[in-house]
Design an enzyme around this catalytic site. Structure first.
Site, PDB file in Angstrom:
ATOM      1  N   ASP A  52       3.911   6.326   6.155  1.00  0.00           N
ATOM      2  CA  ASP A  52       5.143   6.260   6.136  1.00  0.00           C
ATOM      3  C   ASP A  52       5.562   7.487   5.025  1.00  0.00           C
ATOM      4  O   ASP A  52       6.639   8.250   5.459  1.00  0.00           O
ATOM      5  CB  ASP A  52       5.882   5.124   6.128  1.00  0.00           C
ATOM      6  CG  ASP A  52       7.274   4.848   6.576  1.00  0.00           C
ATOM      7  OD1 ASP A  52       7.935   5.653   7.009  1.00  0.00           O
ATOM      8  OD2 ASP A  52       7.961   3.850   6.256  1.00  0.00           O
ATOM      9  N   SER A  89      -0.788  -1.419  10.418  1.00  0.00           N
ATOM     10  CA  SER A  89      -0.949  -2.779   9.468  1.00  0.00           C
ATOM     11  C   SER A  89      -2.086  -2.911   8.775  1.00  0.00           C
ATOM     12  O   SER A  89      -2.287  -3.625   8.054  1.00  0.00           O
ATOM     13  CB  SER A  89      -0.797  -3.944  10.616  1.00  0.00           C
ATOM     14  OG  SER A  89       0.383  -4.044  10.999  1.00  0.00           O
TER      15      SER A  89
HETATM   16  N1  AR6 Z   1      -2.762   9.790   7.664  1.00  0.00           N
HETATM   17  C1  AR6 Z   1      -3.512   8.702   8.412  1.00  0.00           C
HETATM   18  N2  AR6 Z   1      -3.492   7.443   8.123  1.00  0.00           N
HETATM   19  C2  AR6 Z   1      -2.988   7.194   6.852  1.00  0.00           C
HETATM   20  C3  AR6 Z   1      -2.456   8.203   5.908  1.00  0.00           C
HETATM   21  C4  AR6 Z   1      -2.303   9.696   6.307  1.00  0.00           C
HETATM   22  N3  AR6 Z   1      -1.402  10.433   5.738  1.00  0.00           N
HETATM   23  N4  AR6 Z   1      -2.145   7.581   4.783  1.00  0.00           N
HETATM   24  C5  AR6 Z   1      -2.208   6.194   4.867  1.00  0.00           C
HETATM   25  N5  AR6 Z   1      -3.040   6.093   6.142  1.00  0.00           N
HETATM   26  P1  AR6 Z   1      -0.159   1.988   5.790  1.00  0.00           P
HETATM   27  P2  AR6 Z   1       0.724  -0.512   7.055  1.00  0.00           P
HETATM   28  C6  AR6 Z   1      -3.685   4.920   6.648  1.00  0.00           C
HETATM   29  O1  AR6 Z   1      -0.211   1.048   4.317  1.00  0.00           O
HETATM   30  O2  AR6 Z   1      -0.426  -1.230   6.728  1.00  0.00           O
HETATM   31  C7  AR6 Z   1       4.634   1.387   4.274  1.00  0.00           C
HETATM   32  O3  AR6 Z   1       5.228   1.188   2.984  1.00  0.00           O
HETATM   33  C8  AR6 Z   1      -3.965   3.890   5.575  1.00  0.00           C
HETATM   34  O4  AR6 Z   1      -5.346   4.059   5.106  1.00  0.00           O
HETATM   35  O5  AR6 Z   1       0.252   3.290   5.534  1.00  0.00           O
HETATM   36  O6  AR6 Z   1       1.230  -0.756   8.604  1.00  0.00           O
HETATM   37  C9  AR6 Z   1       5.493   1.264   5.547  1.00  0.00           C
HETATM   38  O7  AR6 Z   1       7.011   1.608   4.836  1.00  0.00           O
HETATM   39  C10 AR6 Z   1      -4.196   2.444   6.521  1.00  0.00           C
HETATM   40  O8  AR6 Z   1      -5.514   2.715   7.236  1.00  0.00           O
HETATM   41  O9  AR6 Z   1       0.842   1.068   6.890  1.00  0.00           O
HETATM   42  C11 AR6 Z   1       5.635  -0.384   5.361  1.00  0.00           C
HETATM   43  O10 AR6 Z   1       6.413  -0.916   4.520  1.00  0.00           O
HETATM   44  C12 AR6 Z   1      -3.120   3.134   7.604  1.00  0.00           C
HETATM   45  O11 AR6 Z   1      -3.053   4.358   7.452  1.00  0.00           O
HETATM   46  C13 AR6 Z   1       3.978  -0.633   5.326  1.00  0.00           C
HETATM   47  O12 AR6 Z   1       3.647   0.581   4.391  1.00  0.00           O
HETATM   48  C14 AR6 Z   1      -2.043   2.267   7.460  1.00  0.00           C
HETATM   49  O13 AR6 Z   1      -1.456   1.848   6.177  1.00  0.00           O
HETATM   50  C15 AR6 Z   1       3.142  -0.550   6.394  1.00  0.00           C
HETATM   51  O14 AR6 Z   1       2.123  -1.065   6.218  1.00  0.00           O
END
Ligand code: AR6
Length: 169
Positions: A33, A121
């Site tokens: 995000d 997630s």
């Molecule tokens: N490109 C692709 N995947 C990514 C990237 C990127 N640039 N950055 C992280 N990931 P998360 P959630 C991966 O935490 O668990 C936020 O604060 C990461 O390694 O981004 O759904 C939101 O505002 C993981 O495998 O999302 C919410 O509050 C995946 O993306 C909360 O985090 C999802 O990790 C949502 O948590």
């Protein structure tokens, strides 16, 4: 539907729409995000604020999705969805599956033919990567959609392996 796995940073992927693993407030955060908001530029936050003041006064519920412009991203649109927080004692996998279904439904609405997904997630929200990727692949395959290309974008080698395993099943 063509399903691919391309490891890397989703903000760099050239598709019609990338999916953001957002939170209900829709005003940015950490993880993917934060990366999407940084790369898209501050107009994205402005559009999200507009949504919160108009159609999404109570925020975006988990399992739902909404589209905005992609601004400075290579992708034309961002589809924001909110994954469920993982809970050991409650099975929330239907909500996680709904994130993929609803994102594809919104993609159909805006006419996006290629869509990239992160592992929703599986980061801050704590979902075990093997199960998160399995639900992702299964749900996308089962969804009736006009989207022609889905790209899963794992951020780590672990995630890449899990997506490949899920796709091979
Ligand atoms: N490109 C692709 N995947 C990514 C990237 C990127 N640039 N950055 C992280 N990931 P998360 P959630 C991966 O935490 O668990 C936020 O604060 C990461 O390694 O981004 O759904 C939101 O505002 C993981 O495998 O999302 C919410 O509050 C995946 O993306 C909360 O985090 C999802 O990790 C949502 O948590």
């Amino acid at each position: 539907m063509d399903v691919q796995i391309v490891k890397g940073d989703i903000t760099k992927v050239h598709v019609d729409a990338i999916v953001n693993a957002a939170n209900s407030k829709l005003l940015g955060g950490g993880g993917v995000d934060g990366a999407i908001h940084r790369a898209a530029g501050k107009q994205l936050l402005e559009e999200c604020k507009q949504l919160r003041e108009t159609t999404l006064k109570d925020g975006l519920p988990a399992g739902r999705a909404v589209a905005t412009d992609g601004y400075n991203l290579p992708a034309q649109w961002v589809i924001h969805t909110v994954g469920p927080v993982f809970a050991k004692k409650t099975d929330r996998s239907d909500i996680l599956a709904s994130c993929y279904r609803e994102s594809l439904r919104v993609a159909d609405e805006i006419g996006a033919k290629s869509v990239a997904f992160p592992a929703i997630s599986a980061g801050i929200y704590g979902w075990p990567l093997d199960n998160a990727t399995e639900i992702a692949v299964r749900t996308v395959r089962e969804t009736d959609t006009s989207v022609e290309t889905v790209i899963f974008v794992p951020f780590s080698q672990d995630a890449e392996e899990m997506f490949h395993e899920a796709l091979g099943r």
